[in-house]
Design a protein around this motif. Structure first.
Motif, PDB file in Angstrom:
ATOM      1  N   MET A   1       0.918  -1.254  -0.074  1.00 31.72           N
ATOM      2  CA  MET A   1       0.092   0.001   0.138  1.00 31.72           C
ATOM      3  C   MET A   1       0.874   1.097  -0.027  1.00 31.72           C
ATOM      4  O   MET A   1       1.872   1.226   0.655  1.00 31.72           O
ATOM      5  CB  MET A   1      -0.804  -0.091   1.217  1.00 31.72           C
ATOM      6  CG  MET A   1      -1.900   1.104   1.103  1.00 31.72           C
ATOM      7  SD  MET A   1      -2.935   1.002   2.686  1.00 31.72           S
ATOM      8  CE  MET A   1      -3.984  -0.376   2.391  1.00 31.72           C
ATOM      9  N   ASP A   2       0.360   2.151  -0.575  1.00 27.38           N
ATOM     10  CA  ASP A   2       1.120   3.665  -0.870  1.00 27.38           C
ATOM     11  C   ASP A   2       1.494   3.949   0.769  1.00 27.38           C
ATOM     12  O   ASP A   2       0.446   3.910   1.560  1.00 27.38           O
ATOM     13  CB  ASP A   2       0.215   4.466  -1.297  1.00 27.38           C
ATOM     14  CG  ASP A   2       0.879   5.977  -1.493  1.00 27.38           C
ATOM     15  OD1 ASP A   2       1.745   6.220  -0.740  1.00 27.38           O
ATOM     16  OD2 ASP A   2       0.529   6.488  -2.544  1.00 27.38           O
ATOM     17  N   ARG A   3       2.762   4.163   1.018  1.00 25.22           N
ATOM     18  CA  ARG A   3       3.136   4.450   2.269  1.00 25.22           C
ATOM     19  C   ARG A   3       2.682   5.622   2.869  1.00 25.22           C
ATOM     20  O   ARG A   3       2.548   5.698   4.107  1.00 25.22           O
ATOM     21  CB  ARG A   3       4.663   4.271   2.483  1.00 25.22           C
ATOM     22  CG  ARG A   3       5.092   2.902   1.918  1.00 25.22           C
ATOM     23  CD  ARG A   3       6.752   2.695   2.128  1.00 25.22           C
ATOM     24  NE  ARG A   3       7.188   2.485   3.414  1.00 25.22           N
ATOM     25  CZ  ARG A   3       7.035   1.746   4.439  1.00 25.22           C
ATOM     26  NH1 ARG A   3       6.555   0.552   4.017  1.00 25.22           N
ATOM     27  NH2 ARG A   3       7.541   1.826   5.566  1.00 25.22           N
ATOM     28  N   ALA A   4       2.749   6.616   2.061  1.00 24.81           N
ATOM     29  CA  ALA A   4       2.367   7.963   2.685  1.00 24.81           C
ATOM     30  C   ALA A   4       0.949   8.527   2.791  1.00 24.81           C
ATOM     31  O   ALA A   4       0.624   9.603   2.993  1.00 24.81           O
ATOM     32  CB  ALA A   4       3.074   8.888   1.991  1.00 24.81           C
ATOM     33  N   ARG A   5       0.115   7.462   2.568  1.00 20.70           N
ATOM     34  CA  ARG A   5      -1.434   7.949   2.726  1.00 20.70           C
ATOM     35  C   ARG A   5      -1.783   8.465   4.001  1.00 20.70           C
ATOM     36  O   ARG A   5      -1.411   8.087   4.985  1.00 20.70           O
ATOM     37  CB  ARG A   5      -2.245   6.494   2.583  1.00 20.70           C
ATOM     38  CG  ARG A   5      -2.711   6.324   1.042  1.00 20.70           C
ATOM     39  CD  ARG A   5      -3.698   5.284   0.833  1.00 20.70           C
ATOM     40  NE  ARG A   5      -3.682   4.694  -0.476  1.00 20.70           N
ATOM     41  CZ  ARG A   5      -4.069   5.446  -1.591  1.00 20.70           C
ATOM     42  NH1 ARG A   5      -4.621   6.658  -1.317  1.00 20.70           N
ATOM     43  NH2 ARG A   5      -3.937   5.106  -2.722  1.00 20.70           N
ATOM     44  N   ARG A   6      -2.844   9.473   3.835  1.00 20.02           N
ATOM     45  CA  ARG A   6      -3.182  10.186   5.301  1.00 20.02           C
ATOM     46  C   ARG A   6      -4.777   9.759   5.074  1.00 20.02           C
ATOM     47  O   ARG A   6      -5.504  10.421   4.353  1.00 20.02           O
ATOM     48  CB  ARG A   6      -3.066  11.600   4.901  1.00 20.02           C
ATOM     49  CG  ARG A   6      -1.545  11.865   4.940  1.00 20.02           C
ATOM     50  CD  ARG A   6      -1.298  13.340   4.784  1.00 20.02           C
ATOM     51  NE  ARG A   6      -1.831  14.097   6.206  1.00 20.02           N
ATOM     52  CZ  ARG A   6      -1.061  13.943   7.356  1.00 20.02           C
ATOM     53  NH1 ARG A   6       0.219  13.256   7.359  1.00 20.02           N
ATOM     54  NH2 ARG A   6      -1.385  14.403   8.490  1.00 20.02           N
ATOM     55  N   ALA A   7      -5.255   8.801   5.894  1.00 20.90           N
ATOM     56  CA  ALA A   7      -6.487   7.959   5.610  1.00 20.90           C
ATOM     57  C   ALA A   7      -7.766   8.372   6.754  1.00 20.90           C
ATOM     58  O   ALA A   7      -7.217   8.534   7.843  1.00 20.90           O
ATOM     59  CB  ALA A   7      -6.417   6.446   5.563  1.00 20.90           C
ATOM     60  N   LEU A   8      -8.869   8.747   6.259  1.00 18.62           N
ATOM     61  CA  LEU A   8      -9.923   8.757   7.454  1.00 18.62           C
ATOM     62  C   LEU A   8     -10.687   7.550   7.201  1.00 18.62           C
ATOM     63  O   LEU A   8     -11.136   7.341   5.946  1.00 18.62           O
ATOM     64  CB  LEU A   8     -10.635  10.084   7.035  1.00 18.62           C
ATOM     65  CG  LEU A   8     -12.069   9.975   7.630  1.00 18.62           C
ATOM     66  CD1 LEU A   8     -11.886  10.121   9.217  1.00 18.62           C
ATOM     67  CD2 LEU A   8     -12.953  11.345   7.271  1.00 18.62           C
ATOM     68  N   ILE A   9     -10.720   6.615   8.176  1.00 16.83           N
ATOM     69  CA  ILE A   9     -11.408   5.611   8.203  1.00 16.83           C
ATOM     70  C   ILE A   9     -12.598   5.655   8.891  1.00 16.83           C
ATOM     71  O   ILE A   9     -12.501   5.706  10.206  1.00 16.83           O
ATOM     72  CB  ILE A   9     -10.567   4.336   8.432  1.00 16.83           C
ATOM     73  CG1 ILE A   9      -9.395   4.391   7.616  1.00 16.83           C
ATOM     74  CG2 ILE A   9     -11.535   3.105   8.477  1.00 16.83           C
ATOM     75  CD1 ILE A   9      -8.402   2.917   8.128  1.00 16.83           C
ATOM     76  N   THR A  10     -14.042   5.533   8.331  1.00 20.61           N
ATOM     77  CA  THR A  10     -15.215   5.896   9.097  1.00 20.61           C
ATOM     78  C   THR A  10     -15.849   4.578   9.371  1.00 20.61           C
ATOM     79  O   THR A  10     -15.591   3.597   8.643  1.00 20.61           O
ATOM     80  CB  THR A  10     -16.278   6.684   8.245  1.00 20.61           C
ATOM     81  OG1 THR A  10     -16.364   6.095   7.148  1.00 20.61           O
ATOM     82  CG2 THR A  10     -15.697   7.980   7.791  1.00 20.61           C
ATOM     83  N   GLY A  11     -16.343   4.429  10.465  1.00 18.45           N
ATOM     84  CA  GLY A  11     -16.839   3.016  11.075  1.00 18.45           C
ATOM     85  C   GLY A  11     -15.802   2.079  11.198  1.00 18.45           C
ATOM     86  O   GLY A  11     -15.796   0.867  11.447  1.00 18.45           O
ATOM     87  N   GLY A  12     -14.400   2.809  11.722  1.00 26.99           N
ATOM     88  CA  GLY A  12     -13.289   1.504  11.844  1.00 26.99           C
ATOM     89  C   GLY A  12     -13.446   1.131  13.157  1.00 26.99           C
ATOM     90  O   GLY A  12     -12.434   0.478  13.537  1.00 26.99           O
ATOM     91  N   ALA A  13     -14.303   1.243  14.089  1.00 26.60           N
ATOM     92  CA  ALA A  13     -14.353   0.523  15.145  1.00 26.60           C
ATOM     93  C   ALA A  13     -15.211  -0.719  15.051  1.00 26.60           C
ATOM     94  O   ALA A  13     -15.527  -1.485  16.008  1.00 26.60           O
ATOM     95  CB  ALA A  13     -14.936   1.391  16.417  1.00 26.60           C
ATOM     96  N   GLY A  14     -15.881  -0.981  13.903  1.00 32.18           N
ATOM     97  CA  GLY A  14     -16.723  -1.945  13.680  1.00 32.18           C
ATOM     98  C   GLY A  14     -16.031  -3.137  13.297  1.00 32.18           C
ATOM     99  O   GLY A  14     -14.945  -3.155  13.253  1.00 32.18           O
TER     100      GLY A  14
END
Ligand code: NAD
Ligand code: TYD
Length: 369
Positions: A1-14
């Motif tokens: 995976m692209d190493r420098a991504r800046r990701a917002l993961i919604t629902g990431g506690a499900g």
């Protein structure tokens, strides 16, 4: 995976979101990961405990419907990747109370799209790494007869409030690409199973009931068919779509593992019997005489129950080189073992105890450093 991504993961506690967050962290130690989750009954911060001290990770308790929250995260964290898992996800709940499904799945996705449009298309510097990846389901295509498969060209024909709300969100995502040029990808995946799945869905529910000697409810005649995919394979498919997917495209993701519900219930009974019988302490903890198959109980069918789902995943296989790796029977046995070993997790989840974990951890405040 692209190493420098800046990701917002919604629902990431499900279920799938937390598996994906841990997967992405393991694969990509340098990525910035922000999880935004409302922590409904299905969201459990404990799932993310392995990375809670990670400097490049933050958790925000919040609603995808809160534009200000989503907008400020996207701006302040310079987010270039949104992976939208946040949803109400259980068909039976959608039949009892559809409103939350429309609010989160439709309006929430709309709000996220608006925030992405403002932040990414609002006139600032462009960045071709940006992707809004919308995680959706094969249920939008409706129900199949004995033969045939869902392809990306199959017309939408959702039958439950859940699938209708997911279909609506998929249409909005498509429209934001078509109209505004928002860089989106949608994945439509079949039924997932694996660790951290809330025990209202078939595989964890049957596993826990079999362990604890409760009836195993099989809807209707047990002949409904789903196509099953291990959650790790789904995570790999999402990673593949982020890395190599074509903007504006839809990818169907499936396990090539069609099974009747009753066959799965029988398989789980065998796996639970074997796991418990092989260990003296487990035999004492979960005493049972004979095979757990005798707990199988046919119950009234779900209203509007879709008969068969089956995904044709040739497009993502041919174009992006992803393919499911976990054989269904192996995956189910491993999942049964996980639930056997993680009794505390499901006891806390089922009693609502995990809500207190969040309070203990963060005193009810957002966990943003
Ligand atoms: P889940 O119910 O386990 O988790 C959903 C998460 O979203 C929870 O953590 C919950 O707290 C959070 N959430 C709910 N409403 C929210 C809101 N308004 N704002 C912020 N967070 C909110 O669901 P899952 O099984 O992990 O599914 C994740 C996604 O994958 C969903 O979009 C679902 O439609 C899709 N999907 C699931 C499956 C499956 O078999 N489980 C298959 C295909 C696609
Ligand atoms: P579920 O896990 O709820 O996923 P979905 O409805 O999204 O496919 O159900 C999977 C299948 O199992 C579905 O055909 C309904 C059936 N089912 C039962 O027979 N008994 C149960 O207790 C549950 C929860 C589901």
């Amino acid at each position: 995976m692209d190493r420098a991504r800046r990701a917002l993961i919604t629902g990431g506690a499900g279920f799938i979101g937390s598996n994906f967050t841990l997967y992405m962290r393991a694969k990509n130690p340098d990525a910035r990961i922000v999880v935004l989750d409302k922590l409904t009954y299905a969201g459990n911060l404990e799932n993310l405990a392995p990375i809670k001290r990670d400097a490049n990770f933050s958790f925000i308790k919040g609603d995808i419907n809160a534009f200000e929250t989503v907008d400020s995260v996207m701006r302040e964290d310079n987010i270039d990747t949104v992976v939208n898992f946040a949803a109400e996800s259980h068909v039976d709940r959608s039949i009892l109370g559809p409103r939350a499904f429309v609010e989160t799945n439709v309006m929430g996705t709309f709000t996220l799209l608006e925030a992405a449009r403002k932040n990414w298309l609002g006139g600032g510097a462009s960045n071709d790494k940006r992707i809004f990846l919308h995680v959706s389901t094969d249920e939008v295509y409706g129900s199949l007869g004995e033969t045939g498969y869902f392809t990306e060209e199959t017309p939408y024909s959702p039958n439950s409030p859940y699938s209708a709300s997911k279909a609506a969100s998929d249409h909005l995502v498509r429209a934001y690409h078509h109209t505004y040029g928002l860089p989106v990808i949608t994945t439509n995946c079949s039924n997932n199973y694996g660790p951290y799945q809330f025990p209202e869905k078939l595989i964890p529910l049957i596993t826990i009931n079999a362990l604890t000697g409760k009836p195993l409810p099989v809807y209707g005649d047990g002949g409904n068919v789903r196509d099953w995919l291990h959650v790790e394979d789904h995570c790999a498919a999402i990673e593949t779509a982020l890395d190599r997917g074509k903007i504006g495209e839809v990818y169907n993701v499936g396990g090539r593992a069609e099974r009747k519900n009753i066959d799965i219930v029988n398989l789980i009974c065998g796996a639970v019997d074997a796991a418990v019988n092989s260990d003296k302490a487990l035999r004492e903890l979960y005493p049972f005489d004979g095979s757990r198959k005798k707990l199988i109980t046919y119950v009234k069918d779900r209203p509007g129950h879709d008969r068969r789902y089956a995904i044709d995943c040739a497009k993502i296989e041919k174009e992006l080189g992803w393919t499911p790796a976990v054989a269904f029977e192996d995956g189910v046995r491993a999942t049964v073992d996980w639930y056997v070993k993680n009794r505390k997790w499901w006891e806390r989840v089922m009693s609502g105890e995990y809500v207190k974990y969040y309070e203990r951890q963060y005193g009810g405040r957002s966990a943003r450093p």
